[in-house]
Design an enzyme around this catalytic site. Structure first.
Site: not given
Length: 669
Positions: A116, A137, A408
């Site tokens: 692979k 792909r 925040c």
């Protein structure tokens, strides 16, 4: 030199250079020196420049790189480039073998095992032996046209040894020695280095300037034949042999195995040999060799049932944790991330690793200054596994999660049955920014050129605060940003405009409704067809849909029961953003009585009224299955112009044959 002599010499040089390329880059057996190769190449380039009428698209001179591109065009694959299911141990391999044998009633099975390659998957299209297009792909259905860059890879033949029309698929990669050399050059130039050869290959192939790709010394192994006209090849191993005969570079280390024990032995062998290769591999691919058995086993929505990828075990290393950084995701979850002393693991330089949540930090007693074990496998995010307590000096610092949002300053909460701390302030800038990044992502609105860097620039410049703000962006605003020129700004404005035509499911997924993934978004879009209908749906109506649970239904109802959201949808309408489903309604078609339901169909030859790709979609929507070769299990062959050898196969197996007119009559019933 006369034109006739020049033409003859150009043809001689092309044949000679193609032979040299094949010997060096495919056979790994060069017959001439680099100096002689360069001398012939320079002569060819000079003659072609002096005689442009003799220029050819498959000339080896093209490999030095052509015109700079403005943008990569989208390409829809003729057949999906599916991902593979994964195996991580011997037990997974034996389970795969059991499933295969059950699926074909314990027929004799031969497997083919291949390395692979850890690179970039691409498809190569040839018409009558000439390379005409190459694509990434992408998401498996749609990729990007990278033809000009692929032409620079000398292992990819520009002309095959036969005038055949086909699609080959393979893995483009960067050899280890080329990777080391490239990073050394980058370091000398004060540039950021690539983390691993895979990233280097992907980054090189996606350069808009092919000359850059040409300098990177990329290579490619072809591992499959996806579509070939007028040829039936009975096994995957024979298709690889055929690809080699055509001039492709195939990996020589493949092996056919008669039993799962032989497969396991092959896996163990290459786990040991892996470091000695000049290219990266991250596992072994195991496939059923017989094509007819592959077709019998079929595929799932994501992967073939006849193949699996064995992933090599994760690598673990020890390094020092120097700090903990917090990030706020688009849903408000605050995630701690370990900052590490840089360390190489699984082929990548790792500087950060996931700590998941506060409970994990406490459970493992992770402290700043600790030596920790870090684990990484393939593309999985590195994670801290445990602490090396023996290395503690007493100077390590305990870490306590904050009580307020780092972005925040709102108070953090822990919702019932959740381990994560969450910021629930809807105006939190970190959440808004992450939400915007998600909105433009590939599976959502898929806006080319709008990645994290550009979103951050737009956000910091106060040009965007909501999803709808994207559709008010102007070229003039973009030109104020770093790295934007006239062309890139024009292209991005057009890409944003194009996204207005997306089908409803992309918009739904992009909104980031809690618990609604891409699959659920498509389910809702197909069921309700319009955004207005979905907005009005009750919790009971949503739960009545197959695979939609209570949590998701409640989340969707709560999301649309918000004045700000309704205002956002109104803005989308005003900007002309499509909010209807454009896909095939598979559910409706499955209720239609169709000849194709349960049938196996082969398409061959040229169809005049509709392409084979469209015909395939319609057959599958009506419950049929389309395969690439004729066998005794085939029910029908649809033959267009120049149908060829598949007609003989149909006659041999006594399979019914229709012409295109008969096929269209059945479709239009």
């Amino acid at each position: 030199m006369s034109k006739e002599i020049a033409k003859k010499r150009i043809e001689e040089l092309r044949d000679l250079l193609n032979t040299f390329n094949y010997q060096y880059h495919v056979l790994d057996n060069p017959s001439v020196s680099d100096a002689e190769y360069d001398r012939n190449m320079q002569e060819l380039i000079k003659l072609e420049a002096e005689n442009p009428e003799f220029m050819s698209e498959d000339s080896p001179s093209i490999r030095v790189g052509g015109t700079v591109l403005d943008i990569f065009e989208k390409v829809t694959h003729k057949s999906p480039m599916l991902s593979l299911g994964n195996a991580f141990n011997e037990g997974d391999l034996r389970d795969f073998d059991r499933r295969v044998r059950q699926g074909i009633d314990d027929a004799n099975v031969r497997y083919i095992c291949e390395l692979k390659i850890d690179g970039l998957a691409v498809s190569l299209h040839y018409e009558k032996g000439r390379f005409i297009q190459g694509a990434t792909r992408g998401d498996g259905v749609t990729g990007e046209d990278i033809t000009q860059n692929l032409k620079t890879i000398k292992a990819i033949p520009l002309r095959l040894n036969e005038e055949v029309t086909l699609e080959a698929r393979g893995e483009a990669y960067m050899p280890k020695r080329s990777f080391v050399k490239l990073n050394e050059e980058k370091e000398q130039n004060g540039e950021d280095v690539f983390a691993n050869p895979r990233n280097a290959a992907a980054g090189s192939i996606r350069q808009l300037d092919p000359k850059i790709a040409a300098k990177r010394n990329l290579s490619m192994f072809v591992y499959g034949l996806a579509n070939v006209e007028e040829k039936t090849i009975p096994s995957h191993s024979e298709s690889l042999d055929y690809l080699g005969e055509l001039g492709f570079k195939t990996n020589p280390n493949r092996r056919t195995c008669e039993t799962i024990e032989e497969v396991i032995a092959y896996v163990e062998e290459w786990q040991e040999k892996r470091p000695h290769l000049d290219y990266e591999i991250d596992g072994i691919v195991i496939k059923v060799d017989d094509v007819a058995l592959q077709e019998s086993l079929g595929t799932t929505a994501k992967s073939p049932r006849w193949a699996i990828a064995y992933k090599f075990p994760a690598e673990e290393v020890v390094t020092r944790l120097t700090g903990i950084e917090l990030s706020v995701g688009r849903t408000g979850v605050v995630t701690p991330t370990a900052e590490l002393e840089p360390v190489r693991v699984a082929g990548t330089i790792v500087r950060r690793a996931s700590l998941h949540n506060e409970d994990l930090i406490r459970e493992k007693d992770i402290r700043i200054g600790d030596y920790v074990v870090v684990k990484k496998a393939g593309d999985i995010i590195p994670e801290v596994i445990n602490v090396i307590f023996d290395k503690r000096t007493g100077g390590e610092e305990e870490y306590h999660m904050p009580t307020h949002c780092p972005a925040c300053e709102s108070e953090l909460v822990r919702l019932e049955e959740e381990v994560a701390l969450r910021c629930i302030n809807p105006t939190c800038p970190a959440q808004i920014r992450e939400g915007l990044i998600h909105f433009v992502s590939r599976n959502a609105m898929n806006i080319d050129g709008l990645g994290e860097r550009v979103i951050t620039q737009l956000f910091d410049a106060d040009y965007i605060r909501t999803f709808a703000d994207l559709y008010s962006l102007t070229k003039e605003q973009l030109l104020q940003l770093e790295r934007f020129g006239e062309k890139s700004a024009t292209n991005l404005v057009q890409a944003i405009e194009n996204s207005k035509e997306n089908s409803l499911e992309r918009l739904l997924f992009g909104l980031g409704i809690r618990h609604v993934g891409a699959k659920a978004a498509r389910t809702f879009a197909e069921h309700f067809e319009t955004m207005d209908a979905l907005v009005k749906a009750t919790e009971e109506e949503l739960k009545a849909i197959n695979e939609i649970g209570e949590k998701m239904a409640q989340s969707v109802v709560a999301y649309f029961d918000n004045e700000d959201v309704l205002e956002l949808l109104q803005q989308f309408k005003e900007y002309g953003v499509n909010m209807t489903y454009k896909g095939i309604k598979i559910a409706d078609l499955q209720n239609v009585e169709s000849y194709f339901a349960g049938k196996t169909v082969v398409l061959t030859g040229k169809l005049e009224v509709m392409g084979r790709s469209e015909a395939k979609k319609k057959i599958e929507a009506l419950g049929g299955k389309v395969t690439g070769s004729v066998s005794k299990s085939t029910d029908l062959v649809v033959a267009g112009e120049a149908a060829g050898s598949k007609l003989a196969q149909a006659e041999k197996h006594n399979v019914e044959v229709w012409n295109e007119e008969r096929f269209l009559q059945e479709l239009n019933k």
